[in-house]
Design a protein around this motif. Sequence first.
Motif, PDB file in Angstrom:
ATOM      1  N   ASP B  15       0.822  -1.204   0.000  1.00 28.20           N
ATOM      2  CA  ASP B  15       0.000   0.000   0.000  1.00 28.20           C
ATOM      3  C   ASP B  15       0.861   1.261   0.000  1.00 28.20           C
ATOM      4  OD1 ASP B  15      -2.271   1.402  -0.004  1.00 28.20           O
ATOM      5  OD2 ASP B  15      -3.026   0.731   1.923  1.00 28.20           O
ATOM      6  N   THR B  16       0.207   2.388   0.213  1.00 31.39           N
ATOM      7  CA  THR B  16       0.902   3.677   0.254  1.00 31.39           C
ATOM      8  C   THR B  16       1.938   3.697   1.381  1.00 31.39           C
ATOM      9  OG1 THR B  16      -1.322   4.500  -0.117  1.00 31.39           O
ATOM     10  CG2 THR B  16       0.400   6.146   0.166  1.00 31.39           C
ATOM     11  N   ASN B  90       1.587  -5.697  13.098  1.00 30.13           N
ATOM     12  CA  ASN B  90       0.789  -5.221  11.953  1.00 30.13           C
ATOM     13  C   ASN B  90       1.226  -3.831  11.513  1.00 30.13           C
ATOM     14  OD1 ASN B  90      -0.931  -6.819  10.597  1.00 30.13           O
ATOM     15  ND2 ASN B  90      -2.568  -6.665  12.129  1.00 30.13           N
ATOM     16  N   PRO B  93       1.003  -2.174   6.303  1.00 26.76           N
ATOM     17  CA  PRO B  93      -0.260  -2.636   5.728  1.00 26.76           C
ATOM     18  C   PRO B  93      -0.026  -3.585   4.550  1.00 26.76           C
ATOM     19  CG  PRO B  93       0.033  -0.256   5.428  1.00 26.76           C
ATOM     20  CD  PRO B  93       1.298  -0.782   5.999  1.00 26.76           C
ATOM     21  N   GLU B  95      -2.326  -4.616   2.715  1.00 26.07           N
ATOM     22  CA  GLU B  95      -3.555  -4.504   1.943  1.00 26.07           C
ATOM     23  C   GLU B  95      -3.425  -3.296   1.020  1.00 26.07           C
ATOM     24  OE1 GLU B  95      -6.102  -3.999   5.437  1.00 26.07           O
ATOM     25  OE2 GLU B  95      -6.311  -1.923   4.852  1.00 26.07           O
ATOM     26  N   VAL B  96      -4.319  -3.232   0.052  1.00 29.80           N
ATOM     27  CA  VAL B  96      -4.198  -2.162  -0.932  1.00 29.80           C
ATOM     28  C   VAL B  96      -5.410  -1.242  -0.844  1.00 29.80           C
ATOM     29  CG1 VAL B  96      -3.882  -1.653  -3.375  1.00 29.80           C
ATOM     30  CG2 VAL B  96      -2.924  -3.716  -2.408  1.00 29.80           C
ATOM     31  N   THR B  97      -5.151   0.039  -0.601  1.00 32.17           N
ATOM     32  CA  THR B  97      -6.251   0.998  -0.470  1.00 32.17           C
ATOM     33  C   THR B  97      -6.748   1.441  -1.843  1.00 32.17           C
ATOM     34  OG1 THR B  97      -5.263   1.754   1.592  1.00 32.17           O
ATOM     35  CG2 THR B  97      -6.913   3.178   0.608  1.00 32.17           C
ATOM     36  N   ASN B  98      -5.799   1.710  -2.730  1.00 34.01           N
ATOM     37  CA  ASN B  98      -6.166   2.225  -4.045  1.00 34.01           C
ATOM     38  C   ASN B  98      -6.794   1.131  -4.911  1.00 34.01           C
ATOM     39  OD1 ASN B  98      -6.241   3.362  -6.625  1.00 34.01           O
ATOM     40  ND2 ASN B  98      -4.429   4.597  -6.230  1.00 34.01           N
ATOM     41  N   GLN B  99      -8.060   1.331  -5.276  1.00 33.40           N
ATOM     42  CA  GLN B  99      -8.822   0.321  -6.036  1.00 33.40           C
ATOM     43  C   GLN B  99      -8.200   0.021  -7.402  1.00 33.40           C
ATOM     44  OE1 GLN B  99     -12.067  -0.886  -5.163  1.00 33.40           O
ATOM     45  NE2 GLN B  99     -12.870   0.557  -3.669  1.00 33.40           N
ATOM     46  N   ARG B 102      -5.268  -2.475  -7.455  1.00 36.70           N
ATOM     47  CA  ARG B 102      -5.490  -3.825  -6.919  1.00 36.70           C
ATOM     48  C   ARG B 102      -5.099  -4.956  -7.865  1.00 36.70           C
ATOM     49  NH1 ARG B 102     -10.912  -3.711  -3.303  1.00 36.70           N
ATOM     50  NH2 ARG B 102     -10.063  -2.376  -1.721  1.00 36.70           N
ATOM     51  N   GLU B 175     -15.042  -4.099   1.881  1.00 35.11           N
ATOM     52  CA  GLU B 175     -14.773  -2.779   2.443  1.00 35.11           C
ATOM     53  C   GLU B 175     -15.540  -2.566   3.751  1.00 35.11           C
ATOM     54  OE1 GLU B 175     -14.552   1.809   0.930  1.00 35.11           O
ATOM     55  OE2 GLU B 175     -15.128   0.225  -0.428  1.00 35.11           O
ATOM     56  N   MET B 176     -14.798  -2.058   4.767  1.00 37.01           N
ATOM     57  CA  MET B 176     -15.427  -1.807   6.062  1.00 37.01           C
ATOM     58  C   MET B 176     -16.120  -0.449   6.041  1.00 37.01           C
ATOM     59  SD  MET B 176     -13.003  -3.384   8.974  1.00 37.01           S
ATOM     60  CE  MET B 176     -12.120  -1.906   9.202  1.00 37.01           C
ATOM     61  N   LYS B 177     -17.297  -0.372   6.622  1.00 38.06           N
ATOM     62  CA  LYS B 177     -18.030   0.913   6.662  1.00 38.06           C
ATOM     63  C   LYS B 177     -17.803   1.580   8.010  1.00 38.06           C
ATOM     64  CE  LYS B 177     -19.811   0.652   2.593  1.00 38.06           C
ATOM     65  NZ  LYS B 177     -19.469   1.590   1.556  1.00 38.06           N
TER      66      LYS B 177
END
Lengths: 67, 177
Positions: B15-16, B90, B93, B95-99, B102, B175-177
């Motif tokens: 990720d960023t 942890n 990250p 995981e990847v934020t930018n869609q 991906r 995606e978490m809300k």
Amino acid sequence: MNRVREYRRAKKLSQMALAEEIGVARQTINLIENGKYNPSLDLCLKLAWVLDTDLNTLFWRDEDEEE
Amino acid sequence: MKKNKVLKWFFGVQDTVDEYVKKEIGRISTKTVFILFIFELFYVGLTYFFANSGLITDFESYFYLTLFIQFIGIVVIFLGFLMLNFNRKNSIPFEVTNQKERENIISLLKKKYVRSAPISFLIFLSISTVFDFSKNNLFKQMFTLQKMTGAVIWTILFSLIMYSFEKGEIRIAKEMK
């Protein structure tokens, strides 16, 4: 202490969307919301700008924390 | 930025690379450098002590052996301390934020070990040659057809196994809300 979560929800933004908007990872937003990471002034200003508020409303320091 | 690309490549950040990630990398790297310094200090001391103790007769083998142990030690400290610390807390990250990125990153993750096949090949070749105690010249022995074929076979097997493993490790989170 901060009101990032509250303002983010009010703006109907997900953590992912907010993270993308200000150019950080979603994990960083999660850590800020849970008070586990103190962001830099630059990041605070970005958050305040995206969430349409000011720094004093978004962040404050508890008196208990100072002890 | 080039600096961020190096950090991403070296620490495996998908990720960023934001201010939090940079801070964590700095904090844990400082600890790792300190531990590596202590290791080197004791290791060089012990190597010097044994070399002068009169117990060693074959200095060439002793040189290769100490170098090999030092290399393994550094790798173990680096991977064991740095990476485990990152994973446990942890800090980075995965995981990847930018869609948009991906699909690209999923493909890169799958092929991670396939892309690093030349490095795997060199590692297998060096290790198999170092452990061959037939008293021949190290570099002559390293580039024989037998050693190179063995290393190629190991690299292909390793890359295939790691490709299947990495493929199974990728999770698409909601995606978490």
